[in-house]
Motif scaffolding. Structure first.
Motif, short mmCIF file in Angstrom:
data_model
loop_
_atom_site.label_atom_id
_atom_site.label_comp_id
_atom_site.label_asym_id
_atom_site.label_seq_id
_atom_site.Cartn_x
_atom_site.Cartn_y
_atom_site.Cartn_z
N SER A 182 -9.48 -4.23 -6.44
CA SER A 182 -10.65 -4.10 -7.41
C SER A 182 -10.71 -2.53 -7.49
N ARG A 183 -10.45 -1.87 -6.75
CA ARG A 183 -10.58 -0.44 -6.60
C ARG A 183 -9.52 0.55 -6.69
N CYS A 184 -8.32 -0.10 -6.04
CA CYS A 184 -7.06 0.60 -5.91
C CYS A 184 -6.66 1.19 -7.51
N ILE A 185 -6.40 2.48 -7.77
CA ILE A 185 -6.18 3.00 -9.08
C ILE A 185 -5.06 2.30 -9.41
N PRO A 186 -3.69 2.04 -8.79
CA PRO A 186 -2.59 1.29 -9.49
C PRO A 186 -3.04 -0.13 -9.96
N TRP A 187 -3.54 -0.79 -9.24
CA TRP A 187 -4.02 -2.18 -9.29
C TRP A 187 -4.97 -2.42 -10.31
N ALA A 188 -6.15 -1.79 -10.31
CA ALA A 188 -7.27 -1.71 -11.26
C ALA A 188 -7.30 -0.92 -12.43
N ASN A 238 -13.72 8.40 -4.60
CA ASN A 238 -15.24 8.99 -4.11
C ASN A 238 -15.78 7.89 -3.21
N SER A 239 -16.49 7.98 -2.19
CA SER A 239 -17.27 7.19 -1.47
C SER A 239 -16.42 6.22 -0.95
N GLU A 240 -16.35 4.83 -0.66
CA GLU A 240 -15.49 4.05 -0.05
C GLU A 240 -14.16 4.02 -0.53
N ALA A 241 -13.03 4.19 0.36
CA ALA A 241 -11.74 4.24 -0.26
C ALA A 241 -11.29 2.77 -0.67
N ALA A 242 -10.27 2.86 -1.30
CA ALA A 242 -9.49 1.62 -1.91
C ALA A 242 -8.69 0.92 -0.73
N ILE A 243 -8.34 1.60 0.35
CA ILE A 243 -7.53 0.95 1.38
C ILE A 243 -8.45 1.55 2.66
N ARG A 244 -8.57 0.21 3.33
CA ARG A 244 -9.48 0.34 4.74
C ARG A 244 -8.81 -0.41 5.91
N VAL A 245 -8.90 0.43 6.91
CA VAL A 245 -8.36 -0.16 8.08
C VAL A 245 -9.60 -0.94 8.94
N ARG A 246 -8.98 -2.38 9.31
CA ARG A 246 -10.02 -3.41 9.74
C ARG A 246 -9.36 -3.68 11.19
N ALA A 247 -10.32 -3.91 12.39
CA ALA A 247 -9.89 -3.98 13.40
C ALA A 247 -9.53 -5.45 13.71
N ASP A 248 -8.40 -5.85 13.26
CA ASP A 248 -7.76 -7.12 13.34
C ASP A 248 -7.16 -7.50 14.79
N ASP A 249 -6.90 -8.79 14.72
CA ASP A 249 -6.23 -9.13 16.14
C ASP A 249 -4.84 -8.74 15.76
N PRO A 250 -4.21 -7.77 16.75
CA PRO A 250 -2.87 -7.37 16.19
C PRO A 250 -1.81 -8.55 16.66
N THR A 251 -2.12 -9.69 17.39
CA THR A 251 -1.14 -10.82 17.37
C THR A 251 -1.07 -11.44 16.13
N VAL A 252 -2.08 -11.18 15.24
CA VAL A 252 -2.07 -12.04 13.87
C VAL A 252 -1.62 -11.03 12.81
N ARG A 253 -0.28 -11.35 12.37
CA ARG A 253 0.15 -10.34 11.35
C ARG A 253 0.79 -11.05 10.21
#
Length: 463
Positions: A381-387, A445-460
């Motif tokens: 919803s925020r990424c320029i190519p997608w939105a 500006n402000s929040e990025a359209a791509i963010r890093v989450r602290a996910d469990d590395p075993t679930v990919r």
């Protein structure tokens, strides 16, 4: 590494011997022989407090001296349950963290401003350029990243300095937990200040003592737990009536010594602090965007991290910042990666090399480059190519992985009354390590359209 309070607290919390912190035993041995010599001659925060000055020494807040002993009790009690949050009040961690997050960034900003001003003078351009090339990349960073906690930690540091306006070294007298631990051992030290029969009761020593521990009512004797062996009284004495040797004697009870009940209460508060940190929602379900340094894993990280700030100072991009709310009470003031401030440099493993307790593992560069910090997610919803159906290649171009963790897929979309081809980014999650450079460089500006989450590395997966 010489700080015995941090060493003891960390080993209690980790429930194992941490070899790099055994150097603190030397300081404990020094206190058993020569009292609080560290506080008077070696402590960097004490040196700054002396340089800051203040009013003339006077009896101020004598009952407040017991608080440092109570704080020491609380720190060690919390460490027994694996919580090192209160260890952040150690003087060396306060100093290092304040320098890293507030003082050094402010000095860098002032230095850069002065350079910009002087560079406008043609005759000064060559020397300014030479000076800049000399200090940048080593002493000062090339660019000053934001320091979100600068006001908090800078304010704490200034507050400790401001205590000098009440009385010299009031922090050392009333609040320093390291000084309290060394003071307890100092009561057994054979090397201590003693007054001979030559004393003429002039009172100069009592008036000049910066910790105000010389008591005229007791023949100008001093409490070895409070005396820092600064030697000011030796210089002031007109008849040379003071010595550092003499018959050893048992420690004398002081009116400001904490009672047994107060010690038990402080220990109980420390245990309660640690226990409450383990039962909060944050402990059961950590904040999704709490990104630990590369290789760090809870609960071992929380039990070992001293909140000393060495990794903050060493991080070349400013990615590591002290956590305020991201880690809850259990991880308060511990380092977290903040990609919008800075990213984890692909060719850097410095944070693990400087960590004194290996809360951040000491990984070689190849191993560090494959450590999973988190996983990047795209907000369509925020990424320029997608939105907006417009090309933006930023996140894909900056990805440092040999096999890009972000790939572009062409899509036919309707825009401005016509069909156009737009390249949309997708994250290949099994390739992503969560370094955060994509989030850092996102042009929004402000929040990025791509963010890093602290996910469990075993679930990919891929998406």
């Amino acid at each position: 590494l010489l700080d015995p309070l941090l060493g003891v607290a960390a080993m209690l919390a980790a429930r194992q011997i941490l070899p790099r912190l055994l150097w603190g035993l030397a300081l404990l041995g020094l206190a058993l022989v020569a009292g609080r010599l560290w506080c008077g001659w070696l402590c960097p925060l004490g040196t700054i407090l002396d340089a800051a000055g203040g009013p003339k020494a006077r009896p101020t807040g004598q009952p407040l001296r017991r608080f440092k002993y109570l704080l020491l009790t609380a720190v060690l009690a919390a460490a027994l349950l694996g919580n090192l949050t209160l260890a952040a009040l150690d003087p060396l961690t306060i100093l290092t963290r304040s320098l890293a997050t507030a003082v050094w960034p402010a000095l860098n900003w002032l230095f850069t401003g002065a350079e910009s001003l002087l560079y406008r003078v043609p005759l000064l351009r060559a020397p300014v350029t030479g000076l800049d090339s000399l200090v940048r990349g080593g002493l000062l960073p090339y660019a000053q990243p934001p320091a979100p906690a600068a006001l908090l930690f800078g304010g704490l540091f200034l507050g400790i300095l401001a205590l000098n306006a009440i009385a010299p070294r009031l922090w050392c007298r009333a609040l320093c937990p390291l000084g309290a631990g060394l003071g307890l051992l100092s009561r057994l030290a054979p090397v201590r200040r003693r007054v001979s029969e030559d004393c003429i009761n002039c009172g100069r020593c009592a008036r000049i003592c910066p910790t105000q521990t010389i008591d005229p009512e007791r023949g100008f004797a001093s409490d070895p737990a409070e005396c820092t062996l600064c030697m000011h009284c030796f210089v002031a004495c007109p008849v040379d009536a003071q010595r550092l040797s003499g018959p050893w004697s048992l420690p004398v009870h002081q009116p400001y010594d904490p009672t047994r009940r107060q010690v038990l209460l402080a220990g109980g508060l420390g245990l309660a602090t640690a226990a409450l940190g383990h039962v909060t929602v944050d402990a059961a379900h950590p904040e999704a965007y709490r990104l630990l340094p590369p290789g760090a894993r809870d609960p071992e990280f929380s039990r070992r991290c001293l909140r000393c700030g060495r990794c903050l100072r060493a991080c070349p991009t400013g990615a590591l910042q002290p956590s305020l709310w991201q880690a809850g009470w259990q991880g308060f003031w511990s380092p977290v990666m903040t990609p919008r401030v800075g990213y984890c440099e692909y060719t850097c493993n410095t944070c693990g090399q400087v960590c004194p307790t290996e809360a951040i593992p000491r990984l070689d560069l190849a191993a560090k480059q494959n450590q999973i910090i988190g996983t990047a997610y795209i907000d369509r919803s925020r990424c320029i190519p997608w939105a907006d159906a417009r090309d933006c290649l930023c996140c894909q171009e900056v990805c440092p992985r040999p096999q890009k963790a972000i790939v572009l897929e062409a899509a036919e979309v309707w825009r401005d009354g016509a069909t156009v081809t737009v390249r949309r980014p997708h994250v290949v999650r099994e390739r992503c390590t969560g370094c955060g450079i994509c989030e850092n460089k996102c042009p929004l500006n402000s929040e990025a359209a791509i963010r890093v989450r602290a996910d469990d590395p075993t679930v990919r997966g891929t998406g």
